[in-house]
Design an enzyme around this catalytic site. Structure first.
Site, short mmCIF file in Angstrom:
data_model
loop_
_atom_site.label_atom_id
_atom_site.label_comp_id
_atom_site.label_asym_id
_atom_site.label_seq_id
_atom_site.Cartn_x
_atom_site.Cartn_y
_atom_site.Cartn_z
N ASP A 199 0.76 -1.32 0.01
CA ASP A 199 -0.04 -0.12 0.07
C ASP A 199 0.99 1.31 0.10
OD1 ASP A 199 -1.51 2.07 0.55
OD2 ASP A 199 -3.01 1.23 2.10
N TYR A 248 -9.81 14.84 -7.49
CA TYR A 248 -8.95 14.22 -8.08
C TYR A 248 -7.93 15.08 -9.04
CZ TYR A 248 -6.97 11.06 -11.79
OH TYR A 248 -5.95 10.22 -12.73
N SER A 256 -1.85 12.88 -14.84
CA SER A 256 -3.05 12.87 -15.55
C SER A 256 -3.25 14.46 -16.41
CB SER A 256 -4.26 12.66 -14.67
OG SER A 256 -5.34 13.08 -15.51
N LYS A 286 -3.86 15.75 -9.06
CA LYS A 286 -2.71 15.40 -10.08
C LYS A 286 -2.01 16.68 -10.22
CE LYS A 286 -3.39 10.97 -10.92
NZ LYS A 286 -2.54 10.21 -10.47
N1 LIG Z 1 -7.50 5.43 -16.68
C1 LIG Z 1 -7.33 6.87 -16.84
O1 LIG Z 1 -8.41 7.41 -17.47
C2 LIG Z 1 -6.20 7.67 -16.49
C3 LIG Z 1 -6.25 8.85 -16.78
C4 LIG Z 1 -5.02 9.76 -16.37
C5 LIG Z 1 -4.33 9.36 -15.40
N2 LIG Z 1 -4.60 7.98 -14.69
C6 LIG Z 1 -3.79 7.68 -13.76
O2 LIG Z 1 -3.28 6.17 -14.18
C7 LIG Z 1 -2.57 5.57 -12.95
C8 LIG Z 1 -3.07 4.30 -12.93
O3 LIG Z 1 -4.22 4.13 -13.07
P1 LIG Z 1 -5.09 3.22 -14.08
O4 LIG Z 1 -5.86 4.07 -14.91
O5 LIG Z 1 -4.26 2.26 -14.88
O6 LIG Z 1 -6.19 2.25 -13.33
P2 LIG Z 1 -6.28 1.21 -12.59
O7 LIG Z 1 -7.35 0.89 -11.64
O8 LIG Z 1 -6.19 -0.17 -13.69
O9 LIG Z 1 -4.89 0.73 -11.89
C9 LIG Z 1 -4.44 1.33 -10.79
C10 LIG Z 1 -3.76 0.53 -9.85
O10 LIG Z 1 -3.28 1.01 -8.64
C11 LIG Z 1 -3.47 0.00 -7.79
N3 LIG Z 1 -3.74 0.93 -6.31
C12 LIG Z 1 -4.58 1.58 -5.80
N4 LIG Z 1 -4.42 2.25 -4.88
C13 LIG Z 1 -3.00 1.71 -4.18
C14 LIG Z 1 -2.33 1.70 -3.22
N5 LIG Z 1 -2.75 2.41 -1.85
N6 LIG Z 1 -1.15 1.28 -3.17
C15 LIG Z 1 -0.75 0.53 -4.02
N7 LIG Z 1 -1.42 0.29 -5.14
C16 LIG Z 1 -2.58 0.76 -5.31
C17 LIG Z 1 -4.96 -0.69 -7.66
O11 LIG Z 1 -4.82 -1.72 -7.04
C18 LIG Z 1 -4.55 -0.94 -9.16
O12 LIG Z 1 -4.09 -2.02 -9.54
C19 LIG Z 1 -3.42 6.41 -11.74
O13 LIG Z 1 -2.43 7.18 -11.10
C20 LIG Z 1 -4.49 7.07 -12.47
O14 LIG Z 1 -4.76 8.20 -11.67
C21 LIG Z 1 -5.57 7.22 -15.29
#
Ligand SMILES: NC(=O)c1ccc[n+]([C@@H]2O[C@H](COP(=O)([O-])OP(=O)(O)OC[C@H]3O[C@@H](n4cnc5c(N)ncnc54)[C@H](O)[C@@H]3O)[C@@H](O)[C@H]2O)c1
Length: 252
Positions: A62, A155, A142, A159
């Site tokens: 975590d 959120y 993001s 970011k």
């Molecule tokens: N998907 C989108 O549209 C998008 C756009 C811009 C930025 N992001 C960013 O991309 C990053 C990855 O997200 P994603 O879209 O791949 O989503 P996702 O939900 O597929 O992956 C996020 C991962 O982070 C893990 N996680 C969450 N809290 C945690 C913690 N406290 N400790 C360790 N692991 C933890 C989750 O278990 C998950 O496996 C994030 O930082 C998100 O904010 C996503």
């Protein structure tokens, strides 16, 4: 191979962008610590990398807990003898809704995962980078930091903080040859997609969001992984403090 002999940690590596980054880094020769709060997901990604001929270990961590972060960084040294690249990719979001409906618990969780975790990981990784004479940190930020959509205020703010942390850490750590960059993805096809849209993931709703992206599609883990690979590789040795949009033109 562009990351031969390098060792990387990827947080949130159990799914989405983090999985894509872990797989590409391993394919480019890096040994990868796949870290996720979802331990079985991290282990599954690491095992698949192993089966494909790469080197990886999956750890439950975590990123908001100092002791977990310390163990995660120690896993890099213990399994692979060093650490070159830290990818702070784990993220948390609230469903698209009025900021007045975001609970204090949601606010704290989002800032802890998206902002405090960058600080906690630096506390553990920077001393190791110092000993080794340098390192590379990549934060998954993001487009929310640059062109915020309504309904995601808390959120978006987290970011924005991640981008300023990136730039400030870049200048503060540059004398120690530690580079710090961020990737700013546009909405992507991952577990967080429906959370960001705030409406069911239907073809009609996807079309509305895709229409706001000039190149006409969502981002993918492969897009984000290629950007991370650029920042991580030696070709980017003079690149620091950059928050790069990977967004099909959304922020123009
Ligand atoms: N998907 C989108 O549209 C998008 C756009 C811009 C930025 N992001 C960013 O991309 C990053 C990855 O997200 P994603 O879209 O791949 O989503 P996702 O939900 O597929 O992956 C996020 C991962 O982070 C893990 N996680 C969450 N809290 C945690 C913690 N406290 N400790 C360790 N692991 C933890 C989750 O278990 C998950 O496996 C994030 O930082 C998100 O904010 C996503």
């Amino acid at each position: 191979m562009r990351l031969e002999n390098k060792v990387a940690i990827v947080t949130g590596g159990g799914s989405g962008f983090g999985q894509g980054i872990s797989e590409l880094f391993a394919a480019e020769g890096a040994a990868v610590v796949v870290a996720d709060i979802n331990g079985p997901a991290a282990v599954a990604v690491a095992e698949a990398i192993g089966e494909a001929g790469g080197r990886a270990v999956g750890v439950q961590a975590d990123v908001t807990k100092r002791s977990d972060v310390a163990a995660m960084v120690a896993a890099a040294s213990e399994n692979f003898g060093r650490l070159d690249i830290l990818v702070n990719n784990a993220g948390a979001a609230h469903r698209n809704k009025s900021m007045l409906e975001v609970s204090e618990e949601e606010f704290d969780l989002i800032y802890n995962v998206n902002v405090k975790a960058i600080y906690l990981a630096a506390l553990e990784a920077v001393p190791l980078f110092r000993k080794q004479g340098g390192g590379c940190i990549i934060n998954t930020s993001s487009t929310a930091a640059l062109r915020p959509r309504p309904g995601l205020t808390v959120y978006n703010g987290s970011k924005g903080a991640a981008n300023i942390m990136t730039k400030s850490m870049a200048v503060e750590l540059a004398p120690e040859k530690i580079r710090v960059n961020a990737i700013c993805p546009v909405i992507g096809e991952t577990g967080l997609l429906e959370t960001f849209m705030g409406v069911p993931d239907t073809p009609e709703n996807r079309k509305k969001f895709e229409a706001t992206i000039p190149l006409g599609r969502f981002s993918t883990p492969a897009d984000i992984a290629q950007a991370a690979l650029y920042f991580a590789a030696d070709e980017a040795s003079f690149i620091t403090g950059v928050c790069m949009e990977v967004d099909g033109g959304r922020c123009i």
